[in-house]
Design an enzyme around this catalytic site. Structure first.
Site, PDB file in Angstrom:
ATOM      1  N   PHE A  45      -7.223 -53.456  -4.976  1.00 52.55           N
ATOM      2  CA  PHE A  45      -8.160 -54.008  -3.996  1.00 52.55           C
ATOM      3  C   PHE A  45      -9.319 -54.802  -4.603  1.00 52.55           C
ATOM      4  CE2 PHE A  45      -6.828 -49.622  -2.617  1.00 52.55           C
ATOM      5  CZ  PHE A  45      -5.674 -50.057  -1.984  1.00 52.55           C
ATOM      6  N   CYS A  46      -9.067 -55.488  -5.697  1.00 53.03           N
ATOM      7  CA  CYS A  46     -10.128 -56.295  -6.347  1.00 53.03           C
ATOM      8  C   CYS A  46     -11.370 -55.444  -6.631  1.00 53.03           C
ATOM      9  CB  CYS A  46     -10.518 -57.510  -5.518  1.00 53.03           C
ATOM     10  SG  CYS A  46      -9.184 -58.700  -5.376  1.00 53.03           S
ATOM     11  N   ALA A  47     -11.142 -54.168  -6.862  1.00 52.29           N
ATOM     12  CA  ALA A  47     -12.229 -53.266  -7.268  1.00 52.29           C
ATOM     13  C   ALA A  47     -11.599 -52.324  -8.301  1.00 52.29           C
ATOM     14  CB  ALA A  47     -12.790 -52.512  -6.076  1.00 52.29           C
ATOM     15  N   HIS A  81     -14.969 -56.924  -7.086  1.00 52.10           N
ATOM     16  CA  HIS A  81     -15.162 -57.852  -8.208  1.00 52.10           C
ATOM     17  C   HIS A  81     -16.137 -58.977  -7.864  1.00 52.10           C
ATOM     18  CE1 HIS A  81     -10.952 -56.642  -9.915  1.00 52.10           C
ATOM     19  NE2 HIS A  81     -11.856 -55.686 -10.043  1.00 52.10           N
TER      20      HIS A  81
END
Ligand code: PLP
Length: 395
Positions: free
Chosen positions: A345-347, A101
């Site tokens: 995982f912030c993705a 992100h």
């Protein structure tokens, strides 16, 4: 390496433990605690020197060009937001949906390319996208923003090849090196990229210090990232009468994080002096052991974007069929003292897609909503890997 006995840390990709060199550098400087760039006294002079030396060391660590700026930031997210705020008016940013992100959300005018299934496909997607961008706006600035290594799969992205394509179309390149820098030597000049962002806390240094390294022209032309003392060379009486500094100081208003910068530089110097080929070989052996172990457990599927043999760093995400990943991570922590990461995982776009693909490949009836991630680093041992595999197999 600093750490707590009895805890098996397989979560280096989130935050790595501190190297002793970082603690030593902080301890040595603490008695000299004084202002940076703001005092004539001996303490202040020493702190200012330490801060500027840290800048040089971090730049050298990533092979910065002589005229590149090293701007200290809080972390990679901060560094990429700084760069996004400094882009010239009308810049198109080209990135991939596989990004963290931090390299997906800061860009205002962005073209988001699909997740490629190979390094070659990434290069082809970029070439096609840049050709289109140039047809639409032949003269506007273009930035390609890409990760060096994925925080989800650990796969290395073909940065050098992407930079060659970018150059062909007159585009600049920014590399998110949050995961790459702790694992692989980086030479910004040799890679021929323009900007690089990294986080100290993933690089064996304490929280709160990261860096944006790269070309100064756009940064000097931009509004200061933070407005305040240190960023100006003079302020007049009229509201808008301000002369902003050029150079890194332009974007570093306020008293800087001296200890963070010095600790980060100490780690960079330590890694620079280490036999990184040997560290790489060691990490690859541990990674192979981890992946081989996971592949023996029924109902465990690794997430990947590229082919299984694609080069990667020591980061592996996987799903466990029919199990909630938070529940599995809790079990590993509670029953075995093993720390891993769970979630997306912030993705999120990438992780969701890879979970679907992993479920399809393994003919699972439903894709899990989230995954687990084991990541390794300088302190990881074979016993740590074996403990994880044994614990998962028992579950
Ligand atoms: N980019 C990648 C590839 C990452 O893995 C991370 C953190 O996990 C970031 C950027 C953001 O780093 P930070 O949280 O230190 O800003």
């Amino acid at each position: 390496m600093l750490g707590v006995p009895g805890q098996i840390n397989l979560d280096y990709a989130a935050t790595a433990p501190c190297l002793k060199a970082a603690a030593d550098a902080v301890t040595e400087l603490l008695p000299w605690y004084g202002s940076v760039h703001r005092g004539a006294g001996a303490l202040s002079q020493r702190c200012t020197l330490a801060y500027e030396r840290a800048r040089q060391t971090v730049g050298d660590f990533v092979g910065a060009r002589a005229d590149d700026y090293v701007i200290f930031t809080r972390n990679t997210t901060d560094a990429l937001n700084l760069l996004a705020a400094a882009l010239p008016e009308g810049t198109t940013v080209v990135t991939f949906a596989g990004e963290h992100h931090a390299n997906l959300l800061p860009w205002h005018r962005a073209v988001r390319l699909p997740v490629p299934d190979s390094a070659g496909a990434a290069v082809r997607y970029l070439a096609a996208a840049l050709a289109q961008v140039r047809r639409d706006s032949p003269d506007s600035p273009v930035l390609v923003a890409v990760t060096g290594a994925s925080n989800v799969t650990g796969e290395l992205w073909p940065v050098r090849e992407l930079a060659v394509i970018a150059r062909r179309f007159g585009a600049r390149v920014a590399v998110d090196a949050a995961q790459l820098a702790p694992h692989t030597p980086i030479d910004l000049t040799e890679l021929d990229v323009d900007y690089l962002a990294l986080s100290g806390h993933k690089l064996y240094a304490p929280f709160g210090a990261g860096a944006l390294i790269g070309r100064g022209d756009w940064l000097d032309a931009a509004e200061p990232y933070l407005a305040g003392g240190g960023a100006t060379s003079g302020v007049g009486d009229a509201t808008h009468d301000v002369r902003w500094n050029t150079g890194p100081a332009r974007h570093e208003a306020g008293t800087p994080n001296l200890l963070g910068a010095v600790a980060l530089a100490a780690v960079c110097a330590t890694l620079e002096a280490a036999d990184r080929d040997a560290l790489h070989r060691r990490e690859q052996l541990l990674l192979a052991r981890l992946r081989a172990g996971l592949s023996t457990i029924p109902g465990v599927a690794e997430l990947r974007t590229f082919e299984p043999a694609a080069p990667r760093i020591g980061v592996v995400s996987f799903a466990v069929q029919g199990r909630d990943s938070a529940e599995v991570a809790g079990y590993l922590a509670r029953e075995h003292g093993i720390g891993v990461r769970d979630g997306l995982f912030c993705a999120h776009p990438l992780a969701r897609r890879l979970l679907r693909e992993a479920a399809d490949r393994n003919r699972w009836t439903a894709a899990p909503g989230t995954a687990l991630r084991a990541s390794i680093g300088l302190g990881t041992t074979e016993a740590d890997i074996d403990a994880l595999i044994t614990a998962l197999a028992a579950l």
